[in-house]
Motif scaffolding. Structure first.
Motif, PDB file in Angstrom:
ATOM      1  N   ARG A 140      21.699  43.939  65.799  1.00 17.39           N
ATOM      2  CA  ARG A 140      22.574  43.793  66.848  1.00 17.39           C
ATOM      3  C   ARG A 140      23.877  44.716  66.522  1.00 17.39           C
ATOM      4  O   ARG A 140      24.235  44.550  68.405  1.00 17.39           O
ATOM      5  CB  ARG A 140      22.125  42.411  67.267  1.00 17.39           C
ATOM      6  N   GLU A 184      25.920  46.107  69.930  1.00 13.38           N
ATOM      7  CA  GLU A 184      27.047  45.556  70.488  1.00 13.38           C
ATOM      8  C   GLU A 184      28.228  46.614  70.267  1.00 13.38           C
ATOM      9  O   GLU A 184      28.834  46.922  71.126  1.00 13.38           O
ATOM     10  CB  GLU A 184      28.099  44.578  69.660  1.00 13.38           C
ATOM     11  N   CYS A 202      28.178  49.600  72.848  1.00 11.14           N
ATOM     12  CA  CYS A 202      27.977  49.456  73.739  1.00 11.14           C
ATOM     13  C   CYS A 202      29.194  50.220  74.868  1.00 11.14           C
ATOM     14  O   CYS A 202      29.769  51.038  75.818  1.00 11.14           O
ATOM     15  CB  CYS A 202      27.600  48.051  74.401  1.00 11.14           C
ATOM     16  N   SER A 224      24.743  45.804  78.088  1.00  8.38           N
ATOM     17  CA  SER A 224      26.422  45.658  78.029  1.00  8.38           C
ATOM     18  C   SER A 224      26.776  44.682  79.208  1.00  8.38           C
ATOM     19  O   SER A 224      27.931  43.875  79.006  1.00  8.38           O
ATOM     20  CB  SER A 224      26.625  46.789  78.512  1.00  8.38           C
ATOM     21  N   GLN A 271      20.798  44.113  72.597  1.00 12.04           N
ATOM     22  CA  GLN A 271      21.561  44.700  71.948  1.00 12.04           C
ATOM     23  C   GLN A 271      20.843  44.963  70.568  1.00 12.04           C
ATOM     24  O   GLN A 271      20.838  46.586  69.699  1.00 12.04           O
ATOM     25  CB  GLN A 271      22.672  43.479  71.445  1.00 12.04           C
TER      26      GLN A 271
END
Length: 741
Positions: free
Chosen positions: A352, A356, A359, A628, A638
């Motif tokens: 995750r 993140e 993105c 995103s 994510q």
């Protein structure tokens, strides 16, 4: 392949392996499980210290060997592969994190102690609830750690404690002080100790605190070193499984001939190579920006640490019931992999975190070339700057593909030899790996300048270069490079897909040339092609590999019938092509009448050096959009995106490693075969995750959504150039050396 790319790194890893063989054979280690769990140092620890293996990355002036972090990673990789017991990993990790500190007397004293052989451990801030408070000119630390590798054996434990205001106080803790309590716990890993550390008002002068250590950077360092160890573990699994499959017999056959086991072993190798590449990338990123280091470390956690227990389990099952016994060593590697994977925290958290990050950021896989070939770079830059001032005015006949358009811009690039720079002059610039990389970098600096593509001709023209007379080369190559001639490849047949040697299309010798009769299928863009590269059987009496000719065919010749094949997309990118007494003149036969197989193999094997990496396009556009934007699926997206980008970056790192090897003058390795299978896996995973997370969007065939339309094109990519199963056969037999049937 191993983490090391240089002869010195390979020699270092080999030296560690030899040390383990002499001092710590697994049979001997088995007798010391209880002592190891209690934190007793192995009897050979002083010998290891004398060799400096624990301190290869520490500065010479402080007692170390003066190497780099990658050298320490090579040591740990070999230790993982040989199951070298004891606290080597936590000791190396503590030293690597200590090197991040400002060069104060406290930091230098710690590093000297570690170089001298003091066993150590490290507790990162997120792995404990240590709290630091000021008490005059000293700090008092109270709290406890989670389960920590190497704590019982450690004489010094580098601790990151949180103070009021969020400050992290880094302190080397003397584990023998009365205010420090270490408790051993029954560890999953039988060849290393684990335990917890409890501090109760542990006092340390201000001067003992290490400053300048970024906690994120420290965590990334530790993950990279853990990944180096787990890479060694899965490499051992590949070796053990391969040896077993080569010798074990069942039903009167060597089991390595069974295709299912060949494919499983080949996939184990693919995953091992990706894990090694990801671990290497995380270690090398220690010299880069923190953002880049975060990307690489999260990728290593996701690809090279968390999945390793399951890969060892795959190995165990291929070994059969014997692998599940206490006597077989594989369970020791399995238990170690489980413990190491647990040491870095939950896998989903790393995935995750990476999703993140990706993105908004991408992993920079460039290779620093310095000022190498500066004159050549200047010429390339001037050429591309001139090209950027021009425009192409003729689209490709099969669609609006910018990289296949023709016009003044493409002509300038082609005439400069930059279409296929690795080809000899005048068609290229005889560019070796270094010059190819420079050209790639200069194109990358000009995102508005689309790099033109030879498309299908990229795999055909090398055969023209190899076997056609100069006059034919001059008539075919320049107009193809300029985009005036378009090609198709007439290889596959209804009864001969990947098995090209079984083709049945016949070429019969006639006066002045050959008559072609037969049927080809799955021919991309045949309806738009001016010329085709055709394989046909010239001698039906010869063995199937020898009686084949390689012809250049005018696709407008009488007797050719093209029938488009409409696919699930509703479009017709492929075709069936029928030949009825099609005449091909003698001068359009490349080489001799039976040289076709050799030329075809060269065509299919034609690979540019691994310069731009193997992953050229972002296939997770739709998933990246979900990850995103705020919404209920964001966290899941994510995580899925992180898993995919970790896999993607591992493939890219594989390409960078191959590039570095080529720049060093080494021969090509198996990276291209590994990458082909890995790309197949990546594509399947990408679209599976995308469909699962985009919901009703998949109900609409909307090109702009980038969900259904690219998914419906997926079979062409999965099958084209050889299916995953064919590639696994190649890896199993040609790389692992498993026997054919």
């Amino acid at each position: 392949m191993s983490l090391g790319l240089t002869p010195e790194q390979l020699d270092l890893a080999d030296a560690v392996g030899q040390f383990a063989g002499r001092h710590a054979p697994i049979a001997t280690t088995r007798a010391t499980f209880d002592a190891l769990a209690a934190g007793q140092l192995p009897q050979w620890w002083d010998a290891l210290v004398s060799n400096g293996f624990h301190a290869v990355h520490l500065p010479e002036e402080l007692g170390g060997q003066g190497g780099r972090l990658i050298d320490a990673a090579c040591v740990l990789e070999s230790a993982g592969k040989t199951l070298l017991p004891g606290p080597l990993l936590p000791t190396v990790a503590a030293g690597a994190v200590a090197l991040l500190a400002d060069p104060t007397p406290a930091a230098e004293s710690l590093i000297r102690d570690l170089a001298a052989g003091t066993a150590a451990a490290i507790v990162l801030p997120d792995d404990a609830d240590f709290h630091a408070r000021r008490d005059g000119q000293r700090w008092l630390i109270t709290g406890g750690s989670k389960v920590t590798a190497g704590a019982p054996a450690a004489r010094v434990i580098l601790v990151g404690a949180r103070a009021n205001g969020g400050e992290i106080v880094w302190l080397p803790v003397d584990a023998q002080q009365p205010t420090a309590t270490v408790e051993s716990v029954a560890g999953t890993d039988l060849v290393a100790d684990v335990g917890t550390l409890r501090l109760t008002d542990y006092a340390a002068d201000e001067s003992a605190v290490l400053t300048g250590i970024d906690p994120d950077r420290a965590a990334c360092i530790v993950v990279g070193l853990v990944a180096s160890t787990t890479a060694g573990i899965v490499q051992w699994c590949v070796d053990a499984v391969t040896a077993h499959l080569r010798t074990r017999e069942q039903f009167g056959k060597i089991i390595g001939t069974f295709q299912a086991l060949q494919h499983s072993a080949a996939m184990l190798l693919v995953n091992s190579e990706l894990a090694t590449a990801a671990a290497w990338d995380a270690v090398r990123a220690a010299d880069e920006s923190l953002d880049q280091h975060r990307l690489a470390a999260a990728g290593a956690a996701t690809i090279a640490v968390s999945p390793i227990p399951d890969l060892v389990l795959d190995a165990l099952t291929m070994l059969g019931a014997i692998g599940f016994t206490w006597e077989h060593d594989v369970h020791l590697y399995w238990r170690r992999a489980i413990s190491l994977a647990g040491s870095i925290g939950p896998a989903n958290r790393w995935a995750r975190r990476l999703g993140e990050l990706t993105c908004t950021q991408t992993r920079d896989m460039s290779v620093n070339l310095g000022d190498a070939e500066s004159e050549f770079r200047s010429w390339v830059a001037e050429t591309l700057d001139a090209a950027a001032q021009l425009r192409n005015d003729t689209p490709a006949p099969h669609g609006d593909y910018a990289d296949q358009a023709s016009g003044p811009q493409r002509t300038l690039i082609a005439d400069a030899g930059l279409m296929a720079p690795h080809w000899p002059a005048p068609w290229g610039v005889d560019a070796g790996p270094l010059k190819q990389l420079i050209i790639d970098e200069e194109f990358a600096k000009r995102p508005g300048l689309v790099r033109p593509s030879l498309n299908i001709a990229e795999w055909i023209l090398p055969s023209v270069l190899a076997a056609a007379p100069k006059e034919l080369q001059e008539s075919l190559i320049p107009p193809t490079q300029r985009g005036d001639i378009h090609w198709c490849q007439l290889f596959s047949e209804p009864g001969a897909g990947s098995d090209l040697a079984s083709l049945a299309t016949r070429a019969t010798k006639v006066d002045g040339g050959w008559r072609i009769n037969g049927h080809k299928i799955w021919t991309s863009l045949a309806q738009y092609a001016d010329l085709g590269a055709l394989l046909a059987r010239t001698d039906p009496e010869a063995s199937k590999h020898r009686g084949i000719g390689y012809f250049i065919l005018d696709m407008r010749s009488p007797g050719i019938e093209i029938q488009p094949i409409k696919t699930a997309t509703g479009q017709a990118h492929f075709n069936e092509v029928f030949f009825n007494d099609v005449f091909v003149p003698d001068e359009m036969l490349l080489g001799g009448p039976t040289d076709g197989w050799t030329l075809a193999i060269a065509t299919m094997a034609e690979e540019r050096s691994a310069i731009s990496g193997y992953v050229k396009f972002d296939r997770a556009v739709a998933l990246r959009r979900v990850a995103s934007e705020p919404g209920p699926e964001r966290a899941d997206a994510q995580r899925a995106l992180g898993e995919l980008d970790a896999y993607t970056n591992a493939i890219r790192a594989l390409g960078v490693r191959e590039t570095i090897r080529l720049l060093d003058g080494q021969a090509s390795g198996p990276a291209s075969s590994i990458a082909k299978v890995a790309m197949n896996v990546l594509l399947r995973r990408t679209f599976a995750a995308t469909l699962q997370l985009t919901g009703q969007v998949a109900m609409v065939d909307d090109d702009d959504a980038a969900v259904v339309e690219p998914y419906l094109h997926l079979p062409a990519e999965l099958i084209g150039g050889g299916t995953r199963e064919i590639q696994l056969n190649i890896i199993a037999q040609m790389i692992l050396g498993l026997p054919r049937k």
